[in-house]
Motif scaffolding. Structure first.
Motif, PDB file in Angstrom:
ATOM      1  N   PHE A 413       0.975  -1.047   0.382  1.00  0.00           N
ATOM      2  CA  PHE A 413       0.252  -0.478   0.249  1.00  0.00           C
ATOM      3  C   PHE A 413       1.069   1.129   0.126  1.00  0.00           C
ATOM      4  O   PHE A 413       1.829   1.016   0.408  1.00  0.00           O
ATOM      5  N   ARG A 414       0.373   1.808  -0.706  1.00  0.00           N
ATOM      6  CA  ARG A 414       0.226   3.661  -0.247  1.00  0.00           C
ATOM      7  C   ARG A 414      -0.213   4.792   0.665  1.00  0.00           C
ATOM      8  O   ARG A 414      -1.445   4.364   0.128  1.00  0.00           O
ATOM      9  N   LEU A 415       0.126   5.303   1.822  1.00  0.00           N
ATOM     10  CA  LEU A 415      -0.295   6.312   1.587  1.00  0.00           C
ATOM     11  C   LEU A 415       0.353   7.518   2.399  1.00  0.00           C
ATOM     12  O   LEU A 415       1.304   7.778   2.614  1.00  0.00           O
ATOM     13  N   THR A 416      -1.382   8.665   2.268  1.00  0.00           N
ATOM     14  CA  THR A 416      -0.107   9.711   2.063  1.00  0.00           C
ATOM     15  C   THR A 416      -1.107  10.338   3.547  1.00  0.00           C
ATOM     16  O   THR A 416      -2.461  10.512   3.517  1.00  0.00           O
ATOM     17  N   LEU A 417      -1.037  11.204   4.962  1.00  0.00           N
ATOM     18  CA  LEU A 417      -1.053  12.251   5.605  1.00  0.00           C
ATOM     19  C   LEU A 417      -0.977  13.746   5.070  1.00  0.00           C
ATOM     20  O   LEU A 417       0.561  13.973   5.200  1.00  0.00           O
ATOM     21  N   ASP A 418      -2.224  14.227   4.998  1.00  0.00           N
ATOM     22  CA  ASP A 418      -1.679  16.330   4.375  1.00  0.00           C
ATOM     23  C   ASP A 418      -2.349  17.099   5.235  1.00  0.00           C
ATOM     24  O   ASP A 418      -3.573  16.746   4.790  1.00  0.00           O
ATOM     25  N   GLY A 419      -1.793  17.116   6.299  1.00  0.00           N
ATOM     26  CA  GLY A 419      -3.006  18.132   7.179  1.00  0.00           C
ATOM     27  C   GLY A 419      -4.362  16.979   8.385  1.00  0.00           C
ATOM     28  O   GLY A 419      -4.288  16.071   8.364  1.00  0.00           O
ATOM     29  N   ASN A 420      -5.369  17.094   7.559  1.00  0.00           N
ATOM     30  CA  ASN A 420      -6.563  16.936   8.101  1.00  0.00           C
ATOM     31  C   ASN A 420      -7.033  16.250   7.033  1.00  0.00           C
ATOM     32  O   ASN A 420      -7.777  15.432   7.513  1.00  0.00           O
ATOM     33  N   GLN A 421      -6.228  15.573   5.834  1.00  0.00           N
ATOM     34  CA  GLN A 421      -6.800  14.530   4.967  1.00  0.00           C
ATOM     35  C   GLN A 421      -5.706  13.557   4.937  1.00  0.00           C
ATOM     36  O   GLN A 421      -4.466  14.011   4.764  1.00  0.00           O
ATOM     37  N   ILE A 422      -6.623  11.856   4.461  1.00  0.00           N
ATOM     38  CA  ILE A 422      -5.721  10.888   4.914  1.00  0.00           C
ATOM     39  C   ILE A 422      -6.010   9.818   3.435  1.00  0.00           C
ATOM     40  O   ILE A 422      -7.124  10.265   2.899  1.00  0.00           O
ATOM     41  N   GLY A 423      -5.070   9.669   2.239  1.00  0.00           N
ATOM     42  CA  GLY A 423      -4.925   8.873   1.782  1.00  0.00           C
ATOM     43  C   GLY A 423      -4.239   7.598   1.334  1.00  0.00           C
ATOM     44  O   GLY A 423      -3.566   7.788   1.780  1.00  0.00           O
ATOM     45  N   MET A 424      -5.134   6.900   0.782  1.00  0.00           N
ATOM     46  CA  MET A 424      -4.423   5.797   0.398  1.00  0.00           C
ATOM     47  C   MET A 424      -4.541   5.266  -1.423  1.00  0.00           C
ATOM     48  O   MET A 424      -5.428   4.964  -1.704  1.00  0.00           O
ATOM     49  N   PRO A 425      -3.424   5.867  -2.006  1.00  0.00           N
ATOM     50  CA  PRO A 425      -3.458   5.904  -3.517  1.00  0.00           C
ATOM     51  C   PRO A 425      -3.022   4.727  -4.255  1.00  0.00           C
ATOM     52  O   PRO A 425      -3.801   5.067  -4.861  1.00  0.00           O
ATOM     53  N   GLU A 426      -2.976   3.778  -2.951  1.00  0.00           N
ATOM     54  CA  GLU A 426      -2.755   2.690  -3.637  1.00  0.00           C
ATOM     55  C   GLU A 426      -3.136   1.273  -3.202  1.00  0.00           C
ATOM     56  O   GLU A 426      -1.918   1.300  -1.599  1.00  0.00           O
ATOM     57  N   PHE A 427      -4.109   0.409  -3.226  1.00  0.00           N
ATOM     58  CA  PHE A 427      -3.586  -0.724  -2.312  1.00  0.00           C
ATOM     59  C   PHE A 427      -4.114  -2.224  -2.993  1.00  0.00           C
ATOM     60  O   PHE A 427      -4.874  -2.274  -3.513  1.00  0.00           O
ATOM     61  N   ALA A 428      -3.361  -2.928  -2.115  1.00  0.00           N
ATOM     62  CA  ALA A 428      -3.299  -4.496  -3.802  1.00  0.00           C
ATOM     63  C   ALA A 428      -2.848  -5.885  -2.681  1.00  0.00           C
ATOM     64  O   ALA A 428      -1.889  -5.472  -1.906  1.00  0.00           O
ATOM     65  N   ALA A 429      -3.949  -5.722  -1.979  1.00  0.00           N
ATOM     66  CA  ALA A 429      -3.343  -7.392  -0.874  1.00  0.00           C
ATOM     67  C   ALA A 429      -4.155  -8.190  -1.693  1.00  0.00           C
ATOM     68  O   ALA A 429      -5.488  -8.511  -2.339  1.00  0.00           O
ATOM     69  N   VAL A 430      -3.898  -9.852  -1.266  1.00  0.00           N
ATOM     70  CA  VAL A 430      -4.621 -10.905  -0.850  1.00  0.00           C
ATOM     71  C   VAL A 430      -5.421 -10.930   0.275  1.00  0.00           C
ATOM     72  O   VAL A 430      -3.901 -11.791   1.210  1.00  0.00           O
ATOM     73  N   LEU A 431      -6.389 -11.065   0.666  1.00  0.00           N
ATOM     74  CA  LEU A 431      -7.150 -11.215   2.260  1.00  0.00           C
ATOM     75  C   LEU A 431      -7.731 -13.032   1.624  1.00  0.00           C
ATOM     76  O   LEU A 431      -9.229 -12.484   1.429  1.00  0.00           O
ATOM     77  N   ASP A 432      -7.490 -13.407   2.362  1.00  0.00           N
ATOM     78  CA  ASP A 432      -8.256 -14.482   3.454  1.00  0.00           C
ATOM     79  C   ASP A 432      -8.941 -15.122   2.081  1.00  0.00           C
ATOM     80  O   ASP A 432      -9.829 -15.651   1.185  1.00  0.00           O
ATOM     81  N   GLY A 433      -7.433 -15.440   0.291  1.00  0.00           N
ATOM     82  CA  GLY A 433      -7.635 -15.572  -0.320  1.00  0.00           C
ATOM     83  C   GLY A 433      -8.166 -15.226  -1.987  1.00  0.00           C
ATOM     84  O   GLY A 433      -8.211 -15.587  -2.554  1.00  0.00           O
ATOM     85  N   GLY A 434      -8.367 -13.810  -1.770  1.00  0.00           N
ATOM     86  CA  GLY A 434      -8.873 -13.103  -2.125  1.00  0.00           C
ATOM     87  C   GLY A 434      -8.516 -12.237  -2.495  1.00  0.00           C
ATOM     88  O   GLY A 434      -8.272 -11.259  -1.533  1.00  0.00           O
TER      89      GLY A 434
END
Length: 962
Positions: A413-434
């Motif tokens: 993942f990629r995470l950004t915290l900019d002042g009062n804003q939290i952003g996740m411009p990218e997230f890729a995972a395999v959770l519980d096999g999916g």
């Protein structure tokens, strides 16, 4: 007089001398000697000296030469000094010899620039002039490489050429006050000079002792301590102690083999201060266990640090926000407002491995008076076999979530915290096999706003909320939140219901929930939902639209019915549903249509969602009623139904109570080819046996034909699956092959597999028909009981089709019958009961009893026989009354005590039996004249082919014997 003058002069001479010493130098213009004085100062300092300011000399209270605008050294020199003033305290003895010998030199308001790094091989030696005089620096600045010291106050002393140089003073560095004391010994023959240095600042002290090497540099030991480490470094508050080895070169200051005590916790590490090419501090710490929260808080609150600061931290265990991190490793670098994290890794609770890399920065300027906000950009990876335990340790709300969810996973993942804003411009995972991927943002504030886009391989829609969560709980969670959600899932499920190609485009703004598009494929049916919901204590729905399309409706119908039975051919037709609605959930106005093959349904009404109740108009149409009967129920259309379309329209009310459905039609009209039915009906479906009540009115009610010889089992299973209590009214009933009934009515009751028609009434050709019918379909074998009464029914034509038949009259009849069997033939074979038949003012066709009696009185026997046979084969007999009792047993009807009253005759008797099950026939109509034997007509054979046989043998023998 002379003596007095001499005494006066002697007395005034000291005063005159003092006045001359005081005012003389001040009245003298010393600027003419500026160049000579510069040459004198350069010779004593060993550096070029330029004097550009005023020069003055005072002798009292002590001889002092002061020059302004002083420059020591030059652009090519190793040391450069630009001072506001240079003060030289002169030696009196030398001055009396008319020589200028400085004993103390003071530099005031100077900007001192020292070359850094020093030239290679330059030894650290005190200047020669310090062996004979003292030096002082007042209110000055010192620059050495990128290091700048302000408000420098220092005293430099050396007693003699072989004595150590001592330097004491203070300075201000980056708003911090510090004091220092250094002792530099004279180098020996090997060029090595001892050095001891002590720094004190912010309730801490640092001491170093060692030697200066001839090639340049320092080697020695280091020790120190203090009550607050945070006053020196971006570190948590607390006392510290350290000791280790110190090495200094022209570019680098290194403290290694450090043994530290931080707040009572033993730590080992190393530190470096890099001076060139740019100043930088690096600290490496290794601990067995570490409290991480104070370090994180210190780095966040550090603001701008005096020098770039790097921290390399490792700990076998670290406590952070109440949880224990294992195998913590990572590096942080703080430069100005920028914090860089490199390979920060740890093993979280639940054995989840996490690795982070990122940077923070602060906006350069404030915007509209608002302080600049920090920005954090982080990229990371994670891997764990028990993510649920990790999320629970992080404080995630997992109550109500299925325990089988969020177990195994890995991703990035990629995470950004900019002042009062939290952003996740990218997230890729395999959770519980999916697979899961997406991006999102969360804007914090008085009203948080969430934007989220997710793509999932598999998604279970249930099991995310605690059991019993209601609409009020959901609204409470959504209150004060704005959101924009876009979601897609290749495969989704809801309580074992499979949903393919799920996609959702939703938004929530100021309490207004908008479903721009919610689509999926369920049971081979494409579903699309859109609409707007205004949340509140009483939510309101608007622009609600639902569409469902499928090439075959069977899969969706099977899903909704959940009976597991084979579906009729109608279910294989194309399915198209369109539904729209507006209003609050308690009064939702709905309008829609459903097409299934050629069957079309339309509805418009009001739906009460909280009470699960609907009221409105419903219409069903199909172009062919016989075809609909075949496609919907798999039955051939009976001949009595005829050809024509199908239409059902009515006002319907429906309510769901748990698994129970309550239906009521205050009015309905059914047209199916030749069938016309209307009325009011209530139905209770769901739990238990469906139950119907109400009133059914038919204009014309055709009844199917009945084959008494059929051996096919009767289909009475439907009787066990229904309960009913209906008032049935038919203006005209058309039994197949029988006279029509007018104004028929009955109370139909069906319960426990038993069908009852009570209070059956009808008009038959001007007469009255009444009775009851009971069909017990749940018994084995099924049983039927019939009680009926017929009164005042006129006969206007042949009634039975037999050679001797009733052609006219008025019938009165009663019957009580019972039968049991699985087929019509079995029922007929077991038919039993009693009956009574009465006919008034009738005509019996096929026999002339009056002619028969008249022929018996013929004079000759041949003539009598001939005329009697003729009377028994044709003609008609009018009679006043016909009365007979019928007994039925095992399908055989026995006619007893049958009497036919014929005017002006002795009458006739009727007796015999009819085998209803086998069609056998044996009836005898006879008359008796006086004492003569009876004679008449016997009908034998079968009901399908009766044979009339005159019964004259006994009478002819009697006549012949006379």
């Amino acid at each position: 007089m002379f003596r007095v003058l001499a005494v006066t002069v002697l007395l005034l001479l000291p005063l005159l001398v003092l006045a001359a010493l005081w005012f003389g130098p001040r009245l003298t213009d010393w600027n003419e000697h500026r160049d000579r004085l510069a040459i004198l100062a350069a010779g004593r300092l060993g550096q070029p000296v330029t004097l550009e300011g005023p020069v003055r000399l005072v002798l009292l209270p002590q001889p002092m030469l002061e020059a302004g605008g002083v420059t020591i050294g030059g652009p090519d020199g190793e040391v450069s000094v630009q001072a506001q003033a240079l003060r030289l305290r002169l030696d009196w003895v030398a001055l009396l010899r008319l020589q200028l010998e400085p004993r103390e030199i003071a530099v005031v308001g100077a900007e001192i620039r020292l070359p850094w790094p020093p030239s290679p091989g330059q030894p650290f030696r005190p200047p020669p002039w310090l062996t004979t005089l003292q030096g002082r620096i007042q209110d000055s600045q010192v620059e050495m490489g990128g290091l700048r010291l302000d408000q420098v106050q220092a005293t430099l002393t050396a007693s003699g050429p072989n004595d150590a140089l001592r330097i004491q003073g203070s300075f201000r560095w980056r708003q911090k006050e510090a004091g220092f004391e250094a002792t530099l010994g004279r180098p020996g023959l090997d060029g090595i000079a001892p050095l001891a240095l002590t720094l004190t600042a912010a309730r801490a002290s640092l001491s170093a002792s060692g030697v200066l090497l001839p090639e340049g540099g320092f080697e020695g030991s280091l020790q120190g301590g203090g009550s607050d480490l945070s006053a020196l470094l971006p570190a948590p508050q607390g006392s510290f102690r350290l000791r280790g080895r110190l090495s200094v070169t022209a570019e680098l200051l290194t403290a290694d083999e450090l043994a530290l005590d931080l707040g009572g916790a033993p730590v080992r590490g190393a530190a470096t201060l890099r001076v060139a090419p740019a100043p930088r501090i690096d600290l490496a710490l290794s601990a067995g266990r570490l409290e991480l929260d104070p370090w994180v808080a210190a780095l966040r609150q550090a603001g701008r640090v005096p020098l770039p600061f790097g921290l390399d931290l490792s700990a076998e265990a670290a406590d952070y926000r109440g949880m224990t991190l294992r195998r913590l490793r990572g590096a942080a670098f703080l430069e100005g407002d920028r914090l860089t994290l490199t390979d920060l890794g740890a093993l979280l609770p639940g054995d989840t491995e996490v690795t982070l890399n990122g940077t923070t920065a602060r906006a350069a300027e404030a915007v509209q008076g608002v302080a600049p906000a920090a920005r954090l950009e982080v990229s990371g990876r994670f891997r764990g076999e028990d993510l649920r335990a990790t999320l629970a340790a992080l404080g995630a709300p997992l109550a109500g979530i299925d325990p089988a969810r969020l177990r195994r996973g890995e991703g990035r993942f990629r995470l950004t915290l900019d002042g009062n804003q939290i952003g996740m411009p990218e997230f890729a995972a395999v959770l519980d096999g999916g697979r899961v991927s997406g991006a999102g943002t969360l804007r914090l504030g008085a009203r948080p706003a969430l934007g989220l886009g997710l793509n999932l391989e598999r998604l279970a829609l249930d099991g995310w909320l605690p059991p019993g969560t209601g609409w009020a709980d959901i609204q409470a969670r959504l209150a004060g939140l704005d959101a924009n959600l876009r979601l897609s899932a290749e495969q989704a499920s809801w309580h074992q219901l499979a949903v393919g190609g799920l996609s959702a485009d939703l938004s929530l703004e100021s309490g207004r929930l908008t479903a721009r598009r919610l689509a999926g494929r369920v049971a081979e049916t494409d579903l699309v939902l859109s609409g707007v919901a205004q949340l509140g204590e009483v939510p309101r729905l608007a622009e609600l639209a639902l569409e469902a399309t499928a090439e075959r409706g069977a899969p969706m119908i099977a899903l909704l019915s959940r009976t597991g039975t084979e579906l009729p051919p109608l279910a294989d037709g194309r399915l198209a549903l369109r539904l729209s609605g507006n209003g609050p959930p308690g009064a939702l106005a709905l309008q829609g249509s459903l097409d299934l093959g050629d069957l079309r349904a339309e509805a418009h009404g009001t739906l009460d969602l909280p009470a699960a109740r609907y009221a409105g108009a419903v219409t069903l149409r199909h172009p062919g009623a016989p075809r609909l009967l075949q496609e919907a129920f798999g039955r051939q259309s009976p001949a009595w139904l005829g050809e024509g379309s199908f239409s059902l329209a009515g006002n319907v009310a429906m309510r769901l109570a748990g698994a129970q459905q309550e239906w009521s039609a205050s009015h309905f009209d059914l047209i199916a080819a030749g069938l016309r039915v209307g009325g009011q009906v209530q139905a209770v479906l769901g739990e238990g046996v469906p139950r119907f009540t109400g009133r059914v009115v038919a204009d014309t009610l055709p009844l199917p034909g009945f084959d008494p010889a059929s051996r096919e089992p009767l289909d009475l299973a439907a009787l066990t699956g229904l309960e009913a209590e209906l008032a049935v009214v038919a203006h005209r009933v058309e039994p197949f092959g029988l006279p029509a009934l007018q104004g028929a009515s009955a109370q139909l009751r069906l319960s426990g597999g038993t069908l009852r028609l009570d209070g059956l009434q009808a008009r038959l050709a001007g007469g009255a028909l009444g009775g009851t019918l009971r069909v017990e379909g749940a018994t084995s074998p099924p049983a039927i009981t019939l009680q009926g009464k017929l009164g005042g029914v006129p006969v206007t034509g042949p009634l039975t089709g037999l050679p001797v038949d009733l052609r006219a009259g008025q019938i009165e009849a009663e019957a009580a019958l019972r039968a049991a069997g699985f087929s019509p033939a079995a029922l007929l074979a077991t038919l039993a009961g009693e009956g009574r038949l009465s006919v008034r003012d009738g005509v019996l066709e096929g026999v002339d009893l009056r002619a028969l009696l008249a022929a018996a009185g013929a004079p000759s026997m041949p003539e009598a026989e001939s005329r009697m046979r003729h009377a028994l084969s044709e003609g008609a007999t009018g009679f006043e009354a016909l009365d007979a009792t019928i007994t039925l047993e095992a399908g055989r009807a026995v006619l007893r005590d049958g009497r036919l009253a014929v005017a002006e005759t002795p009458g006739a008797s009727l007796q015999g039996e009819v085998d209803l099950a086998r069609g056998g026939l044996n009836l005898l109509l006879s008359v008796q004249d006086g004492d003569a034997p009876p004679f008449g007509l016997r009908l034998g054979g079968t009901t399908g082919a009766p044979r009339p046989v005159p019964e004259l043998a006994e009478w002819l023998r009697w006549r012949a014997a006379r």
